[in-house]
Design an enzyme around this catalytic site. Structure first.
Site, PDB file in Angstrom:
ATOM      1  N   THR A  29       0.904  -1.257   0.221  1.00 26.28           N
ATOM      2  CA  THR A  29      -0.011  -0.064   0.085  1.00 26.28           C
ATOM      3  C   THR A  29       1.031   1.096  -0.012  1.00 26.28           C
ATOM      4  O   THR A  29       0.461   2.342  -0.484  1.00 26.28           O
ATOM      5  CB  THR A  29      -0.904   0.017   1.286  1.00 26.28           C
ATOM      6  OG1 THR A  29      -0.310  -0.252   2.322  1.00 26.28           O
ATOM      7  CG2 THR A  29      -2.100  -1.041   0.989  1.00 26.28           C
ATOM      8  N   PHE A  36      -7.097  -5.121  -0.228  1.00 22.40           N
ATOM      9  CA  PHE A  36      -8.678  -5.229  -0.256  1.00 22.40           C
ATOM     10  C   PHE A  36      -9.442  -4.842   0.705  1.00 22.40           C
ATOM     11  O   PHE A  36     -10.406  -4.241   0.583  1.00 22.40           O
ATOM     12  CB  PHE A  36      -8.714  -6.830  -0.383  1.00 22.40           C
ATOM     13  CG  PHE A  36      -8.251  -7.436  -1.827  1.00 22.40           C
ATOM     14  CD1 PHE A  36      -8.421  -6.599  -2.995  1.00 22.40           C
ATOM     15  CD2 PHE A  36      -8.654  -8.778  -1.806  1.00 22.40           C
ATOM     16  CE1 PHE A  36      -8.153  -7.282  -4.054  1.00 22.40           C
ATOM     17  CE2 PHE A  36      -8.461  -9.311  -3.286  1.00 22.40           C
ATOM     18  CZ  PHE A  36      -8.241  -8.604  -4.358  1.00 22.40           C
ATOM     19  N   ILE A 110       0.551  -9.937  -6.120  1.00 25.21           N
ATOM     20  CA  ILE A 110       0.886 -10.304  -7.687  1.00 25.21           C
ATOM     21  C   ILE A 110       1.408  -9.186  -8.502  1.00 25.21           C
ATOM     22  O   ILE A 110       1.470  -9.250  -9.708  1.00 25.21           O
ATOM     23  CB  ILE A 110      -0.774 -10.406  -8.308  1.00 25.21           C
ATOM     24  CG1 ILE A 110      -1.640  -9.509  -8.090  1.00 25.21           C
ATOM     25  CG2 ILE A 110      -1.227 -11.961  -7.862  1.00 25.21           C
ATOM     26  CD1 ILE A 110      -2.921  -9.757  -8.724  1.00 25.21           C
ATOM     27  N   ASP A 111       1.838  -8.193  -7.521  1.00 24.80           N
ATOM     28  CA  ASP A 111       2.521  -6.924  -8.255  1.00 24.80           C
ATOM     29  C   ASP A 111       4.036  -7.033  -8.656  1.00 24.80           C
ATOM     30  O   ASP A 111       4.349  -6.086  -9.128  1.00 24.80           O
ATOM     31  CB  ASP A 111       2.287  -5.830  -7.259  1.00 24.80           C
ATOM     32  CG  ASP A 111       2.958  -6.303  -5.713  1.00 24.80           C
ATOM     33  OD1 ASP A 111       3.981  -6.721  -5.826  1.00 24.80           O
ATOM     34  OD2 ASP A 111       2.160  -5.524  -5.143  1.00 24.80           O
ATOM     35  N   HIS A 126      -0.254 -16.535  -5.267  1.00 26.46           N
ATOM     36  CA  HIS A 126      -1.435 -16.132  -6.225  1.00 26.46           C
ATOM     37  C   HIS A 126      -1.060 -15.728  -7.597  1.00 26.46           C
ATOM     38  O   HIS A 126      -1.591 -15.025  -8.339  1.00 26.46           O
ATOM     39  CB  HIS A 126      -1.980 -14.917  -5.319  1.00 26.46           C
ATOM     40  CG  HIS A 126      -2.729 -15.507  -4.293  1.00 26.46           C
ATOM     41  ND1 HIS A 126      -3.375 -14.638  -3.413  1.00 26.46           N
ATOM     42  CD2 HIS A 126      -3.097 -16.781  -4.045  1.00 26.46           C
ATOM     43  CE1 HIS A 126      -3.607 -15.333  -2.014  1.00 26.46           C
ATOM     44  NE2 HIS A 126      -3.495 -16.681  -2.531  1.00 26.46           N
ATOM     45  N   CYS A 159      -3.053 -17.875 -32.213  1.00 28.67           N
ATOM     46  CA  CYS A 159      -4.355 -18.639 -32.393  1.00 28.67           C
ATOM     47  C   CYS A 159      -5.633 -18.034 -32.017  1.00 28.67           C
ATOM     48  O   CYS A 159      -6.710 -18.757 -32.265  1.00 28.67           O
ATOM     49  CB  CYS A 159      -4.000 -20.075 -31.594  1.00 28.67           C
ATOM     50  SG  CYS A 159      -4.343 -19.748 -29.838  1.00 28.67           S
ATOM     51  N   ASN A 220       1.541  -5.403  11.304  1.00 30.65           N
ATOM     52  CA  ASN A 220       0.244  -4.948  10.374  1.00 30.65           C
ATOM     53  C   ASN A 220      -0.330  -3.914  11.090  1.00 30.65           C
ATOM     54  O   ASN A 220      -0.229  -3.565  12.342  1.00 30.65           O
ATOM     55  CB  ASN A 220      -0.782  -6.144  10.462  1.00 30.65           C
ATOM     56  CG  ASN A 220      -1.482  -6.255   9.305  1.00 30.65           C
ATOM     57  OD1 ASN A 220      -1.311  -6.382   8.234  1.00 30.65           O
ATOM     58  ND2 ASN A 220      -3.029  -5.926   9.557  1.00 30.65           N
TER      59      ASN A 220
HETATM   60  P1  NAD Z   1      -5.860  -7.579   2.431  1.00 29.44           P
HETATM   61  O1  NAD Z   1      -6.535  -6.481   1.948  1.00 29.44           O
HETATM   62  O2  NAD Z   1      -7.157  -8.611   3.031  1.00 29.44           O
HETATM   63  O3  NAD Z   1      -5.363  -7.189   4.081  1.00 29.44           O
HETATM   64  C1  NAD Z   1      -4.290  -6.006   4.111  1.00 29.44           C
HETATM   65  C2  NAD Z   1      -3.877  -6.141   5.503  1.00 29.44           C
HETATM   66  O4  NAD Z   1      -2.742  -5.299   5.506  1.00 29.44           O
HETATM   67  C3  NAD Z   1      -5.144  -5.292   6.551  1.00 29.44           C
HETATM   68  O5  NAD Z   1      -4.824  -6.104   7.398  1.00 29.44           O
HETATM   69  C4  NAD Z   1      -4.310  -4.023   6.658  1.00 29.44           C
HETATM   70  O6  NAD Z   1      -4.668  -3.376   7.774  1.00 29.44           O
HETATM   71  C5  NAD Z   1      -2.988  -4.010   6.241  1.00 29.44           C
HETATM   72  N1  NAD Z   1      -2.048  -2.967   5.977  1.00 29.44           N
HETATM   73  C6  NAD Z   1      -2.482  -2.183   4.885  1.00 29.44           C
HETATM   74  N2  NAD Z   1      -1.552  -1.022   4.704  1.00 29.44           N
HETATM   75  C7  NAD Z   1      -0.600  -1.480   5.542  1.00 29.44           C
HETATM   76  C8  NAD Z   1       0.550  -0.978   5.659  1.00 29.44           C
HETATM   77  N3  NAD Z   1       1.229   0.130   5.204  1.00 29.44           N
HETATM   78  N4  NAD Z   1       1.396  -1.623   6.617  1.00 29.44           N
HETATM   79  C9  NAD Z   1       1.033  -2.447   7.362  1.00 29.44           C
HETATM   80  N5  NAD Z   1      -0.157  -3.086   7.308  1.00 29.44           N
HETATM   81  C10 NAD Z   1      -0.941  -2.576   6.521  1.00 29.44           C
HETATM   82  O7  NAD Z   1      -4.763  -8.346   1.801  1.00 29.44           O
HETATM   83  P2  NAD Z   1      -4.276  -9.830   1.937  1.00 29.44           P
HETATM   84  O8  NAD Z   1      -4.298 -10.451   3.430  1.00 29.44           O
HETATM   85  O9  NAD Z   1      -2.965  -9.958   1.197  1.00 29.44           O
HETATM   86  O10 NAD Z   1      -5.277 -10.826   1.045  1.00 29.44           O
HETATM   87  C11 NAD Z   1      -6.031 -10.223   0.141  1.00 29.44           C
HETATM   88  C12 NAD Z   1      -5.589 -10.815  -1.396  1.00 29.44           C
HETATM   89  O11 NAD Z   1      -5.416  -9.567  -2.028  1.00 29.44           O
HETATM   90  C13 NAD Z   1      -4.406 -11.538  -1.535  1.00 29.44           C
HETATM   91  O12 NAD Z   1      -4.721 -12.663  -1.924  1.00 29.44           O
HETATM   92  C14 NAD Z   1      -3.558 -10.810  -2.661  1.00 29.44           C
HETATM   93  O13 NAD Z   1      -3.291 -11.700  -3.676  1.00 29.44           O
HETATM   94  C15 NAD Z   1      -4.571  -9.770  -3.181  1.00 29.44           C
HETATM   95  N6  NAD Z   1      -4.085  -8.470  -3.399  1.00 29.44           N
HETATM   96  C16 NAD Z   1      -3.019  -8.231  -3.769  1.00 29.44           C
HETATM   97  C17 NAD Z   1      -2.263  -6.913  -4.052  1.00 29.44           C
HETATM   98  C18 NAD Z   1      -0.932  -6.741  -4.572  1.00 29.44           C
HETATM   99  O14 NAD Z   1      -0.460  -7.615  -5.360  1.00 29.44           O
HETATM  100  N7  NAD Z   1      -0.338  -5.519  -4.291  1.00 29.44           N
HETATM  101  C19 NAD Z   1      -3.360  -5.893  -4.112  1.00 29.44           C
HETATM  102  C20 NAD Z   1      -4.433  -6.193  -3.342  1.00 29.44           C
HETATM  103  C21 NAD Z   1      -5.150  -7.382  -3.177  1.00 29.44           C
END
Ligand code: NAD
Length: 257
Positions: A29, A36, A110-111, A126, A159, A220
């Protein structure tokens, strides 16, 4: 951020040569990729979802097969951030690996930002937006092809089959080899760093159950269902916390990447 917890984490990291990191969307983030489940995330009210469906459905195999145009519209606008750059969390993990202290990153993301920061052993549970393939003839394609072909649904130039991202959609199974490697790394780890995941998406979240040690550091912003099983919980931003807990290993080089 509690000074005591940071101090303990520093000592654990400094004395270990077998660290494994498990990361989620919260690790990215600070690179301006929405997660998500945060307030501004894709599941939130402010999520840029003009469709009436929840993201789990938009990103399911059923939805992809039934509505490929809408799937790609949603995917391109919400899951792909080509300009994103690694933040201090990605960089610190890469430096720990370079220093011979970190054995692997297991990521739900996935980034591709761990690799962009220089991490070599990355298990992408993923998949990755950077790998794409034709569902008919299996020809590989770049992310740019999927984004810039100019067609609502990207089609194979050999294809005519649909070119899909090599990402695990809801209803799909995780790659067995990636899963096995991730479990093995976590099982053997002395220190487990769990960073930026709500730990509610399975089977990925269940992988931390394979950890056998007593040095699990969970970083977190908000509480997770696994806080009870962590030895140290630090609530804060992944980049800032990683900077704090890796002094000397990362601080002087973070700006160089
Ligand atoms: P999630 O969105 O469910 O949870 C993210 C968690 O990170 C939350 O608990 C939030 O409080 C915390 N958070 C947010 N910003 C933060 C920061 N700067 N520092 C510390 N904590 C922080 O995400 P998840 O658990 O990874 O699961 C969701 C699914 O989302 C995964 O399967 C993933 O594939 C997919 N996803 C991936 C991306 C990416 O590739 N960057 C982005 C969005 C979703």
């Amino acid at each position: 951020m509690s000074i005591d917890k940071v101090k303990q984490a520093v000592e654990i990291i400094q004395s270990s040569g077998n660290i494994v990191a498990f990361t989620g969307a919260g690790a990215s983030t600070e690179s301006n990729i929405p997660d998500f489940r945060s307030a501004g995330g894709l599941y939130g009210v402010g999520g840029r979802n003009r469709y009436k469906y929840p993201p789990e459905y938009m990103l399911s195999y059923t939805f992809f097969i039934d509505n490929p145009r809408d799937f790609f519209d949603y995917y391109r606008n919400n899951l792909v951030y080509r300009d994103a750059r690694p933040n201090d969390c990605h960089k610190a993990l890469s430096r720990l690996e370079e220093a011979g202290k970190l054995k692997a990153v297991v990521t739900q993301n996935i980034d591709g930002l761990h690799q962009a920061a220089g991490s070599k052993t990355v298990y992408e549970l993923h998949g990755s937006i950077y790998r794409n393939y034709c569902m008919k003839c299996r020809k590989s394609f770049s992310l740019d092809y999927v984004m810039d072909q100019g067609k609502p649904v990207p089609l194979c130039d050999a294809c005519g089959g649909i070119v899909r991202p090599d990402v695990v959609l809801y209803e799909e199974a995780l790659d067995e080899n990636v899963l096995a490697s991730a479990i093995s790394a976590v099982r053997k780890a002395e220190v487990l760093l769990v960073i930026g995941s709500s730990l509610v998406v399975y089977p990925a979240a269940g992988i931390i159950n394979y950890y056998r040690g007593n040095k699990m550091i969970l970083i977190n912003k908000t509480a997770t269902p696994y806080d009870w099983s962590a030895d140290i919980v630090i609530n804060g931003s992944a980049g800032a916390v990683m900077r704090e807990i890796t002094p000397g290993i990362c601080d002087e080089i973070l700006d160089e990447i």
